[in-house]
Design an enzyme around this catalytic site. Sequence first.
Site, mmCIF file in Angstrom:
data_model
loop_
_atom_site.group_PDB
_atom_site.id
_atom_site.type_symbol
_atom_site.label_atom_id
_atom_site.label_comp_id
_atom_site.label_asym_id
_atom_site.label_seq_id
_atom_site.Cartn_x
_atom_site.Cartn_y
_atom_site.Cartn_z
ATOM 1 N N GLU A 1 5.420 -0.473 3.286
ATOM 2 C CA GLU A 1 4.618 -0.159 2.085
ATOM 3 C C GLU A 1 5.552 0.008 0.878
ATOM 4 O OE1 GLU A 1 3.322 3.966 2.114
ATOM 5 O OE2 GLU A 1 1.558 3.511 0.905
ATOM 6 N N ASN B 1 -2.326 -0.251 -4.438
ATOM 7 C CA ASN B 1 -1.215 -0.209 -3.487
ATOM 8 C C ASN B 1 -1.491 -1.351 -2.500
ATOM 9 O OD1 ASN B 1 0.668 0.410 -1.519
ATOM 10 N ND2 ASN B 1 0.234 2.602 -1.508
ATOM 11 N N LYS C 1 -4.759 -1.087 -0.358
ATOM 12 C CA LYS C 1 -4.906 0.142 0.444
ATOM 13 C C LYS C 1 -6.203 0.881 0.126
ATOM 14 C CE LYS C 1 -2.141 4.312 1.531
ATOM 15 N NZ LYS C 1 -0.842 4.964 1.248
ATOM 16 N N GLU D 1 -0.767 9.525 -5.072
ATOM 17 C CA GLU D 1 -1.392 8.190 -4.922
ATOM 18 C C GLU D 1 -2.748 8.128 -5.616
ATOM 19 O OE1 GLU D 1 -0.929 5.657 -1.490
ATOM 20 O OE2 GLU D 1 0.165 7.274 -0.502
ATOM 21 N N CYS E 1 -0.056 2.483 5.493
ATOM 22 C CA CYS E 1 0.288 3.896 5.698
ATOM 23 C C CYS E 1 -0.869 4.773 6.146
ATOM 24 C CB CYS E 1 0.984 4.470 4.469
ATOM 25 S SG CYS E 1 1.846 6.001 4.908
ATOM 26 N N ASN F 1 5.251 4.991 4.256
ATOM 27 C CA ASN F 1 6.217 5.955 3.708
ATOM 28 C C ASN F 1 5.647 7.318 4.061
ATOM 29 O OD1 ASN F 1 8.138 4.691 1.224
ATOM 30 N ND2 ASN F 1 6.258 3.547 1.575
HETATM 31 N N1 CDT Z 1 2.075 6.709 1.968
HETATM 32 C C1 CDT Z 1 1.191 7.430 2.669
HETATM 33 O O1 CDT Z 1 0.029 7.085 2.758
HETATM 34 N N2 CDT Z 1 1.643 8.579 3.221
HETATM 35 C C2 CDT Z 1 0.791 9.490 3.879
HETATM 36 C C3 CDT Z 1 1.261 10.874 3.627
HETATM 37 C C4 CDT Z 1 0.167 11.824 3.801
HETATM 38 S S1 CDT Z 1 0.554 13.401 3.182
HETATM 39 C C5 CDT Z 1 -0.168 13.382 1.635
HETATM 40 C C6 CDT Z 1 0.664 9.249 5.383
HETATM 41 O O2 CDT Z 1 -0.453 9.304 5.881
HETATM 42 O O3 CDT Z 1 1.683 9.077 6.064
#
Ligand code: CDT
Length: 309
Positions: A46, A106, A123, A142, A168, A193
């Site tokens: 991502e 995204n 996304k 985000e 993600c 990420n």
């Molecule tokens: N990039 C991404 O979607 N990261 C989320 C972090 C969640 S905490 C706000 C994940 O689900 O890994």
Amino acid sequence: MRNVRTAAAQLGPIQRADSRAEVVQRMLALLQRAKRERCDFLVFPELALTTFFPRWYHEDRRDADQWFETQMPGPATQPLFDAAREAAMGMTFGYAELTPEGEHFNSSVLVERSGEIVGKYRKIHLPGHAEFDPERSFQHLEKRYFLPGDLGFPVFRAMGGLMGMCICNDRRWPETYRVMGLQGVEMITLGFNTPSVNSQNPDEGPQMRMHHHKLSLQAGAYQNSTWVVAVAKAGVEDGHPMVGGSCIVDPNGIIVAESTSEEDELVIADCDLDATRFGKQTIFDFKRHRRIEHYTNITSQVGVVEPAE
Ligand code: CDT
């Protein structure tokens, strides 16, 4: 046998000061290594071209436009497309997309061995918050910088099979896999990420994060009899640690290959798309066994509705 020799191309940290050109050089180095390993398909994470910028608060949202691509391919990314075509290797990577209409997503693209873009995904499940939150140990903005994706979860005929993408946080939602499963998906790619700690709960550390990550991938793969290729941007970006855990999951939900570092690394597996058939024709033969009359809550409500007292 329809073998797609697949490389999950994990990226180590990208610092805020790192340029697109520097990152693309790292991606090209991974692509050349994958070529030497006779891979057919390369999966990057991502927001592969930049640091995970939603951790940074820009009061004026337009200041975040520096992180977005207005063209794909564009000047910085064209070398990737050229190299993929020359190597006859398909690939997918995530990036921040700014459309001509001024909308921010995204996104990820799916690129065939010819170097042509054959699919795009935006996304859908955006985690985090839209305003600066002083209660959090770090920000996850985000919802400030992106719109929820408007393309659904499409599945594309590519790489000799049926390919889908998600990004993600999408991996934590069973609906993501099932909507693609209902289109016969044979391989789902996923870039992520994921911070090593929960910004709202310091007790939720890397081990729990890794458990939730793998649990989601393995369940999604098994319950839809599909390959899942999950690729991290890992390591410490400007003091913010992120989990690794790139892995390739087979249609039984078994992890067949996984990363051992939080750096740039290839995780390679031979993925036979025909291995998806048994599960799709037996226990998860959707046509015979699904009972949609009992699933209406899934599309008719968002939050929980408890039974009356
Ligand atoms: N990039 C991404 O979607 N990261 C989320 C972090 C969640 S905490 C706000 C994940 O689900 O890994």
